[in-house]
Scaffold this motif. Structure first.
Motif, PDB file in Angstrom:
ATOM      1  N   GLY A  58       0.816  -1.204   0.000  1.00 35.00           N
ATOM      2  CA  GLY A  58       0.000   0.000   0.000  1.00 35.00           C
ATOM      3  C   GLY A  58       0.850   1.253   0.000  1.00 35.00           C
ATOM      4  O   GLY A  58       1.977   1.239   0.499  1.00 35.00           O
ATOM      5  N   GLY A  59       0.313   2.299  -0.548  1.00 32.31           N
ATOM      6  CA  GLY A  59       1.030   3.562  -0.615  1.00 32.31           C
ATOM      7  C   GLY A  59       1.542   3.852  -2.006  1.00 32.31           C
ATOM      8  O   GLY A  59       1.807   2.936  -2.798  1.00 32.31           O
ATOM      9  N   THR A  60       1.659   5.132  -2.297  1.00 30.42           N
ATOM     10  CA  THR A  60       2.141   5.578  -3.597  1.00 30.42           C
ATOM     11  C   THR A  60       3.159   6.694  -3.409  1.00 30.42           C
ATOM     12  O   THR A  60       3.182   7.372  -2.370  1.00 30.42           O
ATOM     13  N   THR A  61       3.989   6.877  -4.408  1.00 28.19           N
ATOM     14  CA  THR A  61       4.940   7.975  -4.407  1.00 28.19           C
ATOM     15  C   THR A  61       5.096   8.479  -5.826  1.00 28.19           C
ATOM     16  O   THR A  61       4.972   7.701  -6.776  1.00 28.19           O
ATOM     17  N   TYR A  62       5.329   9.788  -5.953  1.00 25.59           N
ATOM     18  CA  TYR A  62       5.387  10.426  -7.255  1.00 25.59           C
ATOM     19  C   TYR A  62       6.624  11.309  -7.380  1.00 25.59           C
ATOM     20  O   TYR A  62       7.082  11.888  -6.394  1.00 25.59           O
ATOM     21  N   ALA A  63       7.087  11.432  -8.607  1.00 23.15           N
ATOM     22  CA  ALA A  63       8.084  12.441  -8.901  1.00 23.15           C
ATOM     23  C   ALA A  63       7.427  13.813  -8.774  1.00 23.15           C
ATOM     24  O   ALA A  63       6.208  13.941  -8.968  1.00 23.15           O
ATOM     25  N   ASP A  64       8.215  14.817  -8.480  1.00 24.49           N
ATOM     26  CA  ASP A  64       7.654  16.162  -8.350  1.00 24.49           C
ATOM     27  C   ASP A  64       6.949  16.586  -9.635  1.00 24.49           C
ATOM     28  O   ASP A  64       5.918  17.272  -9.592  1.00 24.49           O
ATOM     29  N   SER A  65       7.485  16.183 -10.775  1.00 26.68           N
ATOM     30  CA  SER A  65       6.901  16.574 -12.056  1.00 26.68           C
ATOM     31  C   SER A  65       5.533  15.932 -12.295  1.00 26.68           C
ATOM     32  O   SER A  65       4.763  16.397 -13.136  1.00 26.68           O
ATOM     33  N   ALA A  66       5.243  14.868 -11.551  1.00 33.33           N
ATOM     34  CA  ALA A  66       3.990  14.139 -11.737  1.00 33.33           C
ATOM     35  C   ALA A  66       2.927  14.486 -10.693  1.00 33.33           C
ATOM     36  O   ALA A  66       1.737  14.249 -10.917  1.00 33.33           O
ATOM     37  N   LYS A  67       3.341  15.019  -9.588  1.00 35.19           N
ATOM     38  CA  LYS A  67       2.399  15.314  -8.502  1.00 35.19           C
ATOM     39  C   LYS A  67       1.306  16.266  -8.953  1.00 35.19           C
ATOM     40  O   LYS A  67       1.573  17.276  -9.593  1.00 35.19           O
ATOM     41  N   GLY A  68       0.074  15.909  -8.635  1.00 34.90           N
ATOM     42  CA  GLY A  68      -1.063  16.747  -8.977  1.00 34.90           C
ATOM     43  C   GLY A  68      -1.577  16.561 -10.383  1.00 34.90           C
ATOM     44  O   GLY A  68      -2.662  17.043 -10.716  1.00 34.90           O
ATOM     45  N   ARG A  69      -0.801  15.872 -11.235  1.00 36.60           N
ATOM     46  CA  ARG A  69      -1.251  15.662 -12.616  1.00 36.60           C
ATOM     47  C   ARG A  69      -1.425  14.184 -12.953  1.00 36.60           C
ATOM     48  O   ARG A  69      -2.303  13.824 -13.742  1.00 36.60           O
ATOM     49  N   PHE A  70      -0.575  13.339 -12.391  1.00 39.70           N
ATOM     50  CA  PHE A  70      -0.594  11.904 -12.691  1.00 39.70           C
ATOM     51  C   PHE A  70      -1.116  11.133 -11.487  1.00 39.70           C
ATOM     52  O   PHE A  70      -0.864  11.508 -10.337  1.00 39.70           O
ATOM     53  N   THR A  71      -1.793  10.025 -11.769  1.00 38.64           N
ATOM     54  CA  THR A  71      -2.270   9.145 -10.703  1.00 38.64           C
ATOM     55  C   THR A  71      -1.957   7.698 -11.073  1.00 38.64           C
ATOM     56  O   THR A  71      -2.361   7.231 -12.148  1.00 38.64           O
ATOM     57  N   ILE A  72      -1.263   7.010 -10.180  1.00 40.25           N
ATOM     58  CA  ILE A  72      -0.996   5.588 -10.381  1.00 40.25           C
ATOM     59  C   ILE A  72      -2.018   4.788  -9.586  1.00 40.25           C
ATOM     60  O   ILE A  72      -2.353   5.147  -8.454  1.00 40.25           O
ATOM     61  N   SER A  73      -2.527   3.742 -10.200  1.00 39.56           N
ATOM     62  CA  SER A  73      -3.495   2.893  -9.512  1.00 39.56           C
ATOM     63  C   SER A  73      -3.291   1.452  -9.960  1.00 39.56           C
ATOM     64  O   SER A  73      -2.611   1.197 -10.949  1.00 39.56           O
ATOM     65  N   ARG A  74      -3.895   0.531  -9.236  1.00 35.86           N
ATOM     66  CA  ARG A  74      -3.702  -0.873  -9.566  1.00 35.86           C
ATOM     67  C   ARG A  74      -5.011  -1.624  -9.437  1.00 35.86           C
ATOM     68  O   ARG A  74      -5.822  -1.324  -8.554  1.00 35.86           O
ATOM     69  N   ASP A  75      -5.216  -2.589 -10.303  1.00 35.23           N
ATOM     70  CA  ASP A  75      -6.349  -3.498 -10.230  1.00 35.23           C
ATOM     71  C   ASP A  75      -5.764  -4.878  -9.970  1.00 35.23           C
ATOM     72  O   ASP A  75      -5.360  -5.588 -10.912  1.00 35.23           O
ATOM     73  N   ASN A  76      -5.704  -5.253  -8.715  1.00 35.26           N
ATOM     74  CA  ASN A  76      -5.045  -6.510  -8.355  1.00 35.26           C
ATOM     75  C   ASN A  76      -5.777  -7.732  -8.902  1.00 35.26           C
ATOM     76  O   ASN A  76      -5.163  -8.758  -9.185  1.00 35.26           O
ATOM     77  N   ALA A  77      -7.074  -7.610  -9.062  1.00 31.12           N
ATOM     78  CA  ALA A  77      -7.841  -8.749  -9.580  1.00 31.12           C
ATOM     79  C   ALA A  77      -7.502  -9.035 -11.036  1.00 31.12           C
ATOM     80  O   ALA A  77      -7.531 -10.185 -11.488  1.00 31.12           O
TER      81      ALA A  77
END
Length: 129
Positions: A58-77
């Motif tokens: 659990g948890g996510t981390t972003y590069a400064d250039s991506a913060k506020g614009r990009f979203t990482i998500s996962r579908d484990n199923a």
């Protein structure tokens, strides 16, 4: 072995959006839940750089250039990881790579390439001005 296949890249105008997908599979692959997943990118003439990561625990981390614009998500199923990219600009033009490693680690470690054991072939993202 683990295979990663990226998709969703393409040509988009500045200010637009794209959603990248990374599907994981393979002989030794079991469940996405156990894997850390990340996106990196490499622009022409530049070194590959970290974009975003999601940790197995659990948890996510972003590069400064991506913060506020990009979203990482996962579908484990479905064993798929996504990168939603909004408000794109020409500086986002690059080949985007998906990467993975199995196990637990701290979020800070997920920002470095050496953390990852498997990489996809990449998908091209081009943002026109």
């Amino acid at each position: 072995q683990v295979q990663l296949i990226e998709s969703g890249g393409g040509l988009v105008q500045a200010g637009g959006s794209l959603k990248l997908s990374c599907a994981a599979s393979g002989r030794t692959f079991d469940r996405l839940t156990f894997y850390n997943m990340a996106w990196f990118r490499q622009a022409p003439g530049k070194e590959r750089e970290f974009v975003a990561a999601t940790r197995s625990g659990g948890g996510t981390t972003y590069a400064d250039s991506a913060k506020g614009r990009f979203t990482i998500s996962r579908d484990n199923a479905r064993n798929v990881v996504f990168l939603q990219m909004n408000t794109l600009n020409p500086e986002d033009t690059a080949i985007y790579y998906c990467a993975t490693s199995r196990g637990q680690t701290i979020l800070e470690n997920l920002r470095t390439e050496v953390e990852y054991d498997y990489w996809g072939q990449g998908t091209q993202v081009t943002v026109s001005s």
